[in-house]
Design a protein around this motif. Structure first.
Motif, short mmCIF file in Angstrom:
data_model
loop_
_atom_site.label_atom_id
_atom_site.label_comp_id
_atom_site.label_asym_id
_atom_site.label_seq_id
_atom_site.Cartn_x
_atom_site.Cartn_y
_atom_site.Cartn_z
N PRO A 199 31.04 16.58 -26.18
CA PRO A 199 30.74 17.98 -26.52
C PRO A 199 30.47 18.16 -28.01
CG PRO A 199 33.10 17.73 -26.24
CD PRO A 199 32.49 16.40 -25.90
N LEU A 227 28.34 16.66 -18.60
CA LEU A 227 29.51 15.78 -18.63
C LEU A 227 29.16 14.34 -18.95
CD1 LEU A 227 31.64 17.08 -15.60
CD2 LEU A 227 31.75 17.73 -18.01
N ARG A 258 33.97 22.67 -20.02
CA ARG A 258 32.63 22.24 -20.43
C ARG A 258 31.56 22.93 -19.58
NH1 ARG A 258 31.45 17.27 -22.53
NH2 ARG A 258 29.40 18.20 -22.93
N GLU A 297 31.03 27.40 -28.84
CA GLU A 297 31.37 26.07 -29.33
C GLU A 297 31.70 26.12 -30.83
OE1 GLU A 297 27.84 25.85 -26.44
OE2 GLU A 297 28.39 26.97 -28.25
#
Length: 263
Positions: free
Chosen positions: A222, A218, A99, A107
């Protein structure tokens, strides 16, 4: 410590987010010494933390906490104390690294809509851990690669309506991303006017950039870019972080040690 151009230019980045020393050190070890066998000598760690205006007693307290929590181990080699991530620390860092260091544009765009069966149980923590974001109590969205519970109804996503983009965006973090982007953009302009940084300064800069990015990215699932508003500041922030980390590659610990010994 007397002020200098590097300290002055990174002051705003140091001030973001109410830095916790132990958390900052996790970012440092994760960026600089994540590999098996990687160690940071005590004098090197002290030099890096001092350049971040962190007092020695705060470093000692943070190390004590990280050792107690099983993140870091310390041992003596001659007269030098060496610090390294434990197996747990390396494992947790490896989980977060994809990440933190993902390339902008890498992505997935594919997404899915998940409907959970009626239940009195609170499933939000489990769904977040699986990589989904809540739309309603029983409805979640997330990347196609995320694994829903076996009893859930999973529908592949298609065109994304504007209202769903707004629902998917973690708006509680929008201003934090805007602030980080503004700070990084200003820092980049200042760095353009500076001469080459020392290896210690590069380690400090990367630590601050990674830490401030890590504490935001975080904190939410995601989400595929297709699920987020086009003006979502996290996109530009991601590009800026990647640009700075590319410009200042990870320094070698041995070179930092040489500079620390010569200082």
């Amino acid at each position: 410590m007397p002020t200098d151009p590097f300290s002055e230019n990174t002051a705003a980045l140091r001030a973001l987010g109410g830095q916790r020393v132990w958390s900052l050190m996790i970012s440092l070890f994760g960026d600089l010494a994540q590999g098996a066998g990687d160690r940071i000598d005590g004098p090197v760690l002290s030099a890096i933390m001092a350049r971040q205006h962190i007092k020695p007693e705060a470093v000692r307290v943070a190390l004590h906490r990280l050792r107690k929590d099983g993140w870091v181990t310390s041992e003596k080699s001659g007269r030098i104390r060496q610090h390294s991530l434990t197996d747990k620390g390396r494992r947790e860092s490896a989980i977060a690294s994809p990440r933190i260091y993902a390339r902008p544009g890498s992505e997935t765009q594919d997404w899915q809509l998940i409907l959970l069966p009626p239940s009195d149980a609170d499933t939000s923590a489990d769904m977040i851990a699986r990589g989904f974001a809540a739309i309603t109590t029983r409805t979640y969205i997330g990347p196609q690669s995320a694994q829903p519970p076996v009893d859930a109804l999973a529908l592949p996503g298609d065109d994304v309506p504007g209202w769903l983009r707004k629902e998917a965006a973690p708006d509680d973090l929008r201003e934090d991303y805007v602030q980080l982007l503004r700070t990084l953009t200003d820092l980049k302009a200042k760095l353009d006017q500076m001469s080459d940084l020392s290896q210690i300064e590069v380690a400090v800069l990367r630590c601050l950039v990674v830490h401030n990015w890590r504490r935001l990215v975080l904190r939410h699932a995601p989400m595929p870019p297709s699920l987020l508003p086009e003006d979502w500041p996290g996109h530009a922030c991601h590009r800026m972080v990647a640009s700075l980390l590319d410009r200042f590659p990870r320094p070698d610990i041995s070179r930092i040690a040489q500079q620390a010994a010569a200082a």
